[in-house]
Design an enzyme around this catalytic site. Sequence first.
Site, PDB file in Angstrom:
ATOM      1  CG  LEU A  95       1.374   7.979   1.398  1.00 38.43           C
ATOM      2  CD1 LEU A  95       1.391   6.609   0.749  1.00 38.43           C
ATOM      3  CD2 LEU A  95       2.765   8.619   1.317  1.00 38.43           C
TER       4      LEU A  95
ATOM      5  NE  ARG B 269      -2.808   6.091  -1.292  1.00 39.27           N
ATOM      6  CZ  ARG B 269      -2.102   7.077  -1.838  1.00 39.27           C
ATOM      7  NH1 ARG B 269      -1.265   6.824  -2.839  1.00 39.27           N
ATOM      8  NH2 ARG B 269      -2.174   8.315  -1.365  1.00 39.27           N
TER       9      ARG B 269
ATOM     10  CG  ASP C 272      -7.893   1.030   7.955  1.00 35.24           C
ATOM     11  OD1 ASP C 272      -8.354  -0.069   7.602  1.00 35.24           O
ATOM     12  OD2 ASP C 272      -8.535   2.112   7.887  1.00 35.24           O
ATOM     13  CB  ILE C 273      -8.553   6.438  10.311  1.00 35.00           C
ATOM     14  CG1 ILE C 273      -9.237   6.548   8.961  1.00 35.00           C
ATOM     15  CG2 ILE C 273      -7.272   7.226  10.360  1.00 35.00           C
ATOM     16  CD1 ILE C 273      -9.957   7.838   8.753  1.00 35.00           C
TER      17      ILE C 273
ATOM     18  CE1 TYR D 270     -13.503  19.481   1.319  1.00 36.85           C
ATOM     19  CE2 TYR D 270     -12.735  17.549   2.496  1.00 36.85           C
ATOM     20  CZ  TYR D 270     -12.531  18.830   2.020  1.00 36.85           C
ATOM     21  OH  TYR D 270     -11.326  19.453   2.279  1.00 36.85           O
TER      22      TYR D 270
ATOM     23  CB  ILE E  13      -3.597  23.601   0.003  1.00 37.58           C
ATOM     24  CG1 ILE E  13      -4.364  23.907   1.306  1.00 37.58           C
ATOM     25  CG2 ILE E  13      -2.079  23.639   0.252  1.00 37.58           C
ATOM     26  CD1 ILE E  13      -4.176  25.301   1.857  1.00 37.58           C
TER      27      ILE E  13
HETATM   28  C1  VAH Z   1     -11.123  20.434  -2.337  1.00 41.44           C
HETATM   29  N1  VAH Z   1      -8.737  20.944  -2.243  1.00 41.44           N
HETATM   30  O1  VAH Z   1     -11.162  21.135  -3.349  1.00 41.44           O
HETATM   31  C2  VAH Z   1      -9.906  20.576  -1.432  1.00 41.44           C
HETATM   32  C3  VAH Z   1     -10.117  21.657  -0.429  1.00 41.44           C
HETATM   33  C4  VAH Z   1     -10.757  23.981  -0.033  1.00 41.44           C
HETATM   34  C5  VAH Z   1     -10.885  22.840  -0.955  1.00 41.44           C
HETATM   35  O2  VAH Z   1     -10.724  21.185   0.712  1.00 41.44           O
HETATM   36  O3  VAH Z   1     -11.992  19.645  -2.025  1.00 41.44           O
END
Ligand code: VAH
Length: 387
Positions: A78, A104, A120-121, A209, A239
Amino acid sequence: MRRPGGLASIFEEKMTVVGTLRQVVGRTLQSPACGCWMSALPVRFLGTSPRQIPEDASFHCASFSEADQPRVLITGGLGQLGVGLANFLRKRFGKDNVILSDIRKPPDHVFRSGPFIYSDILDYKNLREIVVNNRITWLLHYSALLSAVGEANVSLARAVNITGFHNVLDVAAEHNLRLFVPSTIGAFGPTSPRNPTPDLCVQRPRTIYGVSKVHAELMGEYYYYRYGLDFRCLRYPGIISADSQPGGGTTDYAVQIFHDAVKNGKFECSLKPSTRLPMMYIDDCLRATLEVMEAPAEALSLRTYNVTAMSFSPEELAQELLKHVPEFQITYNVDAVRQAIADSWPMNFDDSNARKDWGWKHDFDLPELVTTMLNSHGSDTRVAQAN
Ligand code: VAH
């Protein structure tokens, strides 16, 4: 949090068990009776009370004839890309062969569009049951906290993006799945070459991240080389999609701007006007994902590829928008966290290896992106559904 010392001794003990299990499993899976040769796959630690696999255990591998369509599971379904990906893959493999999953409840139109289940991973056993009960052969793993939202909750980002990924990796290896994990321009940092950024270079990202995605790239490639896991990974740029809300990333301004331009004729941008970032329209992203998943293994010189379509800055995007919405006004209220992240990311992506190895080619440049996104947002009912 377990004491490291305790963990080390538990690890020692389990490695012995795993070594034994691997010999048994490796011998069994290579036996002609099984009919499907697989390199000795890693056997995940079987909980705290390792169960021994009896010497005479016989594994019946589900061998799918080439004609069989893949049985696809999408985690994190989602998020921004999951629903579009499921619809795209269902057109290719049939509705019932693509299972969308998340923790969710799905909106009605998603629930009605094809198989949807809870997954749920962080629950390894749940994931394992899903793969076995649904005879999954491909797993596309989209559960993750993105850049900006991850910085606001590092411990959750670490749990989902790293521990959750380990569960996915183990289940994929155990059941010999073809595993796709998206990485990102965020897997690079300020010490990476930024203009352009090649596939192979220094990667010292400064977000949880980015760190978790470099970890995923390295772990996935390790399992490929060590155990033969069919791991495939694309580093996505920002994206841009009309039918799905972005999930707390740094590039999200390039999604919201279209919605606000159509609805209000103005937009407040969270990045500086000159912040150039690699970007891609969602249709190109989904096609790139399917193309790399269907590419013959011998075509892949890498297991992790950069892919991109274009790079632009907020001021360049605004200029293109003004060609269609003359009254449009952009203002800037820079978000320091997002700006710092964007300033550490690639400005232009070198995706020549993807174009050479498996024929990657984007369809949407900036003009096509803007007209397509404005047309998508043109119908008010559609915007209402997306919110
Ligand atoms: C972000 N949209 O901004 C995501 C993506 C390339 C960026 O991974 O964190």
